[in-house]
Structures are given as C-alpha cells and as structure tokens.
Design a protein around this motif. Structure first.
Motif, PDB file in Angstrom:
ATOM      1  N   LYS A  96     -24.438  -7.725  -2.916  1.00 41.54           N
ATOM      2  CA  LYS A  96     -23.630  -7.497  -1.717  1.00 41.54           C
ATOM      3  C   LYS A  96     -22.373  -8.348  -1.833  1.00 41.54           C
ATOM      4  CE  LYS A  96     -25.579  -7.188   2.278  1.00 41.54           C
ATOM      5  NZ  LYS A  96     -26.283  -7.555   3.521  1.00 41.54           N
ATOM      6  N   ILE A  97     -21.210  -7.720  -1.632  1.00 37.32           N
ATOM      7  CA  ILE A  97     -19.931  -8.408  -1.771  1.00 37.32           C
ATOM      8  C   ILE A  97     -19.291  -8.520  -0.401  1.00 37.32           C
ATOM      9  CG2 ILE A  97     -17.647  -8.307  -2.830  1.00 37.32           C
ATOM     10  CD1 ILE A  97     -18.991  -6.663  -5.058  1.00 37.32           C
ATOM     11  N   THR A  98     -18.966  -9.702   0.022  1.00 46.08           N
ATOM     12  CA  THR A  98     -18.435  -9.919   1.357  1.00 46.08           C
ATOM     13  C   THR A  98     -17.003 -10.425   1.316  1.00 46.08           C
ATOM     14  OG1 THR A  98     -19.391 -12.128   1.362  1.00 46.08           O
ATOM     15  CG2 THR A  98     -20.707 -10.362   2.342  1.00 46.08           C
ATOM     16  N   MET A  99     -16.220  -9.995   0.343  1.00 44.78           N
ATOM     17  CA  MET A  99     -14.819 -10.370   0.257  1.00 44.78           C
ATOM     18  C   MET A  99     -14.026  -9.142  -0.186  1.00 44.78           C
ATOM     19  SD  MET A  99     -14.739 -12.592  -3.268  1.00 44.78           S
ATOM     20  CE  MET A  99     -15.997 -13.716  -2.701  1.00 44.78           C
ATOM     21  N   PRO A 100     -12.750  -9.033   0.208  1.00 48.95           N
ATOM     22  CA  PRO A 100     -11.958  -7.863  -0.160  1.00 48.95           C
ATOM     23  C   PRO A 100     -11.750  -7.776  -1.664  1.00 48.95           C
ATOM     24  CG  PRO A 100     -10.585  -9.546   0.863  1.00 48.95           C
ATOM     25  CD  PRO A 100     -12.001  -9.985   1.034  1.00 48.95           C
ATOM     26  N   VAL A 101     -11.849  -6.582  -2.199  1.00 52.64           N
ATOM     27  CA  VAL A 101     -11.673  -6.325  -3.621  1.00 52.64           C
ATOM     28  C   VAL A 101     -10.542  -5.311  -3.787  1.00 52.64           C
ATOM     29  CG1 VAL A 101     -12.779  -5.426  -5.705  1.00 52.64           C
ATOM     30  CG2 VAL A 101     -14.093  -6.794  -4.090  1.00 52.64           C
ATOM     31  N   PRO A 102      -9.639  -5.499  -4.751  1.00 47.51           N
ATOM     32  CA  PRO A 102      -8.551  -4.534  -4.939  1.00 47.51           C
ATOM     33  C   PRO A 102      -9.077  -3.123  -5.203  1.00 47.51           C
ATOM     34  CG  PRO A 102      -8.142  -6.540  -6.197  1.00 47.51           C
ATOM     35  CD  PRO A 102      -9.537  -6.641  -5.666  1.00 47.51           C
ATOM     36  N   ASP A 103      -8.327  -2.137  -4.731  1.00 49.77           N
ATOM     37  CA  ASP A 103      -8.727  -0.752  -4.945  1.00 49.77           C
ATOM     38  C   ASP A 103      -8.456  -0.304  -6.375  1.00 49.77           C
ATOM     39  OD1 ASP A 103      -9.544  -0.389  -2.293  1.00 49.77           O
ATOM     40  OD2 ASP A 103      -7.484   0.003  -1.661  1.00 49.77           O
ATOM     41  N   GLN A 104      -7.353  -0.777  -6.953  1.00 45.11           N
ATOM     42  CA  GLN A 104      -6.946  -0.323  -8.272  1.00 45.11           C
ATOM     43  C   GLN A 104      -6.001  -1.330  -8.907  1.00 45.11           C
ATOM     44  OE1 GLN A 104      -4.557   3.270  -8.388  1.00 45.11           O
ATOM     45  NE2 GLN A 104      -5.521   3.969 -10.274  1.00 45.11           N
ATOM     46  N   VAL A 105      -5.932  -1.297 -10.226  1.00 45.07           N
ATOM     47  CA  VAL A 105      -5.019  -2.156 -10.983  1.00 45.07           C
ATOM     48  C   VAL A 105      -4.132  -1.268 -11.843  1.00 45.07           C
ATOM     49  CG1 VAL A 105      -4.812  -4.015 -12.669  1.00 45.07           C
ATOM     50  CG2 VAL A 105      -6.709  -4.022 -11.036  1.00 45.07           C
ATOM     51  N   ILE A 106      -2.820  -1.452 -11.733  1.00 44.77           N
ATOM     52  CA  ILE A 106      -1.864  -0.712 -12.549  1.00 44.77           C
ATOM     53  C   ILE A 106      -1.159  -1.706 -13.466  1.00 44.77           C
ATOM     54  CG2 ILE A 106       0.193   0.739 -12.564  1.00 44.77           C
ATOM     55  CD1 ILE A 106      -0.626   1.826  -9.874  1.00 44.77           C
ATOM     56  N   VAL A 107      -1.344  -1.547 -14.764  1.00 41.19           N
ATOM     57  CA  VAL A 107      -0.740  -2.439 -15.760  1.00 41.19           C
ATOM     58  C   VAL A 107       0.494  -1.758 -16.344  1.00 41.19           C
ATOM     59  CG1 VAL A 107      -1.117  -3.716 -17.893  1.00 41.19           C
ATOM     60  CG2 VAL A 107      -3.008  -3.403 -16.289  1.00 41.19           C
ATOM     61  N   HIS A 108       1.603  -2.456 -16.367  1.00 41.63           N
ATOM     62  CA  HIS A 108       2.857  -1.889 -16.845  1.00 41.63           C
ATOM     63  C   HIS A 108       3.011  -2.113 -18.357  1.00 41.63           C
ATOM     64  CE1 HIS A 108       4.932  -1.070 -12.849  1.00 41.63           C
ATOM     65  NE2 HIS A 108       3.738  -1.538 -12.530  1.00 41.63           N
ATOM     66  N   PRO A 109       3.779  -1.249 -19.024  1.00 39.58           N
ATOM     67  CA  PRO A 109       3.889  -1.299 -20.500  1.00 39.58           C
ATOM     68  C   PRO A 109       4.352  -2.638 -21.049  1.00 39.58           C
ATOM     69  CG  PRO A 109       4.829   0.739 -19.659  1.00 39.58           C
ATOM     70  CD  PRO A 109       4.528  -0.109 -18.466  1.00 39.58           C
ATOM     71  N   LEU A 110       5.270  -3.320 -20.340  1.00 41.15           N
ATOM     72  CA  LEU A 110       5.761  -4.606 -20.819  1.00 41.15           C
ATOM     73  C   LEU A 110       4.631  -5.600 -21.022  1.00 41.15           C
ATOM     74  CD1 LEU A 110       8.103  -6.545 -21.474  1.00 41.15           C
ATOM     75  CD2 LEU A 110       8.248  -7.056 -19.017  1.00 41.15           C
ATOM     76  N   VAL A 111       3.635  -5.549 -20.153  1.00 43.60           N
ATOM     77  CA  VAL A 111       2.493  -6.468 -20.254  1.00 43.60           C
ATOM     78  C   VAL A 111       1.694  -6.185 -21.520  1.00 43.60           C
ATOM     79  CG1 VAL A 111       0.365  -7.224 -19.139  1.00 43.60           C
ATOM     80  CG2 VAL A 111       2.377  -6.690 -17.751  1.00 43.60           C
ATOM     81  N   LEU A 112       1.441  -4.912 -21.808  1.00 47.91           N
ATOM     82  CA  LEU A 112       0.684  -4.552 -23.012  1.00 47.91           C
ATOM     83  C   LEU A 112       1.418  -4.994 -24.272  1.00 47.91           C
ATOM     84  CD1 LEU A 112      -0.526  -0.962 -22.055  1.00 47.91           C
ATOM     85  CD2 LEU A 112      -1.792  -3.098 -21.895  1.00 47.91           C
ATOM     86  N   LEU A 113       2.730  -4.778 -24.313  1.00 50.43           N
ATOM     87  CA  LEU A 113       3.512  -5.182 -25.482  1.00 50.43           C
ATOM     88  C   LEU A 113       3.495  -6.699 -25.649  1.00 50.43           C
ATOM     89  CD1 LEU A 113       6.588  -2.796 -25.061  1.00 50.43           C
ATOM     90  CD2 LEU A 113       4.691  -2.559 -26.672  1.00 50.43           C
ATOM     91  N   SER A 114       3.558  -7.422 -24.540  1.00 53.63           N
ATOM     92  CA  SER A 114       3.530  -8.885 -24.599  1.00 53.63           C
ATOM     93  C   SER A 114       2.187  -9.398 -25.106  1.00 53.63           C
ATOM     94  CB  SER A 114       3.817  -9.459 -23.200  1.00 53.63           C
ATOM     95  OG  SER A 114       3.704 -10.862 -23.202  1.00 53.63           O
ATOM     96  N   VAL A 115       1.101  -8.781 -24.661  1.00 55.18           N
ATOM     97  CA  VAL A 115      -0.238  -9.204 -25.101  1.00 55.18           C
ATOM     98  C   VAL A 115      -0.415  -8.957 -26.598  1.00 55.18           C
ATOM     99  CG1 VAL A 115      -2.704  -8.773 -24.875  1.00 55.18           C
ATOM    100  CG2 VAL A 115      -1.268  -8.839 -22.833  1.00 55.18           C
ATOM    101  N   ASP A 145       1.933  -8.711 -28.872  1.00 56.75           N
ATOM    102  CA  ASP A 145       2.792  -9.640 -29.604  1.00 56.75           C
ATOM    103  C   ASP A 145       2.150 -11.023 -29.677  1.00 56.75           C
ATOM    104  OD1 ASP A 145       5.490 -10.490 -30.732  1.00 56.75           O
ATOM    105  OD2 ASP A 145       5.379 -11.762 -28.949  1.00 56.75           O
ATOM    106  N   ASN A 146       1.563 -11.472 -28.574  1.00 49.14           N
ATOM    107  CA  ASN A 146       0.880 -12.764 -28.563  1.00 49.14           C
ATOM    108  C   ASN A 146      -0.276 -12.779 -29.566  1.00 49.14           C
ATOM    109  OD1 ASN A 146      -0.142 -15.280 -27.830  1.00 49.14           O
ATOM    110  ND2 ASN A 146      -1.175 -14.504 -26.011  1.00 49.14           N
TER     111      ASN A 146
END
Length: 243
Positions: free
Chosen positions: A57-76, A78-79
C-alpha cells in the motif's frame, strides 16, 4: 541508437501534426473547464520484473509518467563512453527538469563521479561536493530546471540504489531513478523509470520499508529538440554512407 533516432524523427513529425490540429482547436470558442488533480493515495506494488502483487500500500503521491528528452540520453551515453566503456562499471548522474500536472519532464542532466565495490554493493561513493557545485551552476543558467531524480546505466536495480535515492530526497520529495540501457537490444525504448515508496504489510507484522515501483516512461522532445534530432540523424546517415 540509429533506430531510436529514426523513431524519434517519425514521432516528431506526428507531434508537429498534432500541434497544428491543437492550434486549430484552440482558435475555436470553447467552454471554460475546471479540472482538479488529486494525489493518488493507494496504489498496488509492482515488482522489478514487471509482475504485480497486492501486497503493498502506497500512501504518497507518485508521478503519472516520465518523459525523458533526447539531450539526456545523449549525455548519459557520452558519460558512459568516457568513464566506463568496456568495463562492468556503471555511471551515475543527476536528472533535472520540471513537473507538470503529474508528468515529470526530464530535460537535462549532468554526470557525478561515482564508485562502488563490485563484490560488496553496499559500499559506494558519490562526490557530493561536485554535485552541489554543478547544481548551483545549472540553477544560474536555468532556474526552472530543478532536481527531479538521478540516473544509472544499471542495467538493473542494485543494492545501493535505495540509499542513493534517499540521498536525493534532500533536493526533491519524490526523486526518480531512471535506468538507461546504453547497449539496447531490440526496438523498445532504452529507459526504465522507478520511484521509491513505502511498503506496508497489510497484516501490520513488519515496519514500513522502501521499495521501487515502476513508472511508465517515454522519450519525448520539444520542437527545437526535434529539429536537432533530425539534423543528428542526417549526420549519422551521411557518416554511414561515407564509411
């Protein structure tokens, strides 16, 4: 990654068409509507392998969805290529973005020096001072981008992840963990998003403990980013033809 870029290009064209249709609808007269979004108070747990059990049972708000933008993927990627390529190590970094109507938009990121003992996963080190300095600089550039979580190249959940996630609660109440697969196989998106919540046994025999639950995720982009992805894809095609 070439196939991912191609799919982003086709999705960008579809979104441009949707935006044009949306502009047409906005120009038409419409009744004013009031909406109210309430935090979800109860949600059943999901195991890391995708199976579900009615035990949490979860009693705290949880995000509905996560949208990851291309810049983040390229940065990861590269790292990873600079630090851990051809090794069994993973890389870790901080995710920046904003939350809109229950949807987390991950628009930027930066790497953080990280080490862990491969034989004892509970032993790890993250350069906290480096993170503080980087975040202060990013806030000067764009104050709207705040810490929304952290990323790991996994490729799976590890023993220290709950401790690292707890560390990130200093900067946001509900930090996300996004695992990026830098060596994707197949046509699926190379990301999985998780959120740490309290697990409460229904019979009350045990104290609450933190577990990760899976959150729906997708790769999305603003119009300017879509143009950049199209140019990048064109460069990849040109490079492939020359080779």
């Amino acid at each position: 990654w070439t196939s991912l870029l191609k799919r982003l290009e086709s999705e960008a064209q579809e979104r441009r068409g949707e935006r044009e249709r949306e502009r047409e609808r906005e120009t038409r007269p419409k009744a004013r509507q009031k909406t109210q979004r309430g935090a979800r108070e109860i949600r059943w747990g999901e195991n890391t392998d995708g199976s579900r059990e009615e035990r949490t049972k979860i009693t705290m708000p949880v995000p509905d969805q996560v949208i990851v933008h291309p810049l983040v993927l390229l940065s990861v990627v590269d790292n990873y290529n600079r630090v851990a390529q051809n090794t069994r190590k993973r890389v870790v970094g901080v995710l920046l973005g904003e939350v809109k109507r229950g949807v987390v938009h991950v628009t930027n990121s930066y790497a953080v020096p990280f080490e862990e003992d491969e034989s004892q996963g509970a032993i790890w080190f993250m350069d906290y001072t480096y993170h503080e300095n980087m975040y202060a600089m990013f806030r000067k550039i764009n104050a709207r981008e705040v810490v929304v979580g952290w990323y790991s190249t996994g490729p799976r959940l590890r023993e220290a992840d709950l401790e690292i996630n707890q560390l990130m609660t200093k900067y946001c109440k509900q930090p996300l963990l996004v695992i990026v697969d830098v060596k994707p196989r197949g046509d699926g998106i190379p990301i999985k998003a998780y959120c740490a919540v309290d697990e409460v046994k229904e019979d009350g025999t045990e104290r609450a403990k933190k577990i990760f639950v899976h959150i729906g995720s997708e790769v999305g982009a603003h119009e300017a980013e879509e143009i950049g992805v199209e140019h990048l894809l064109r460069d990849v095609k040109d490079e492939g033809s020359r080779s």
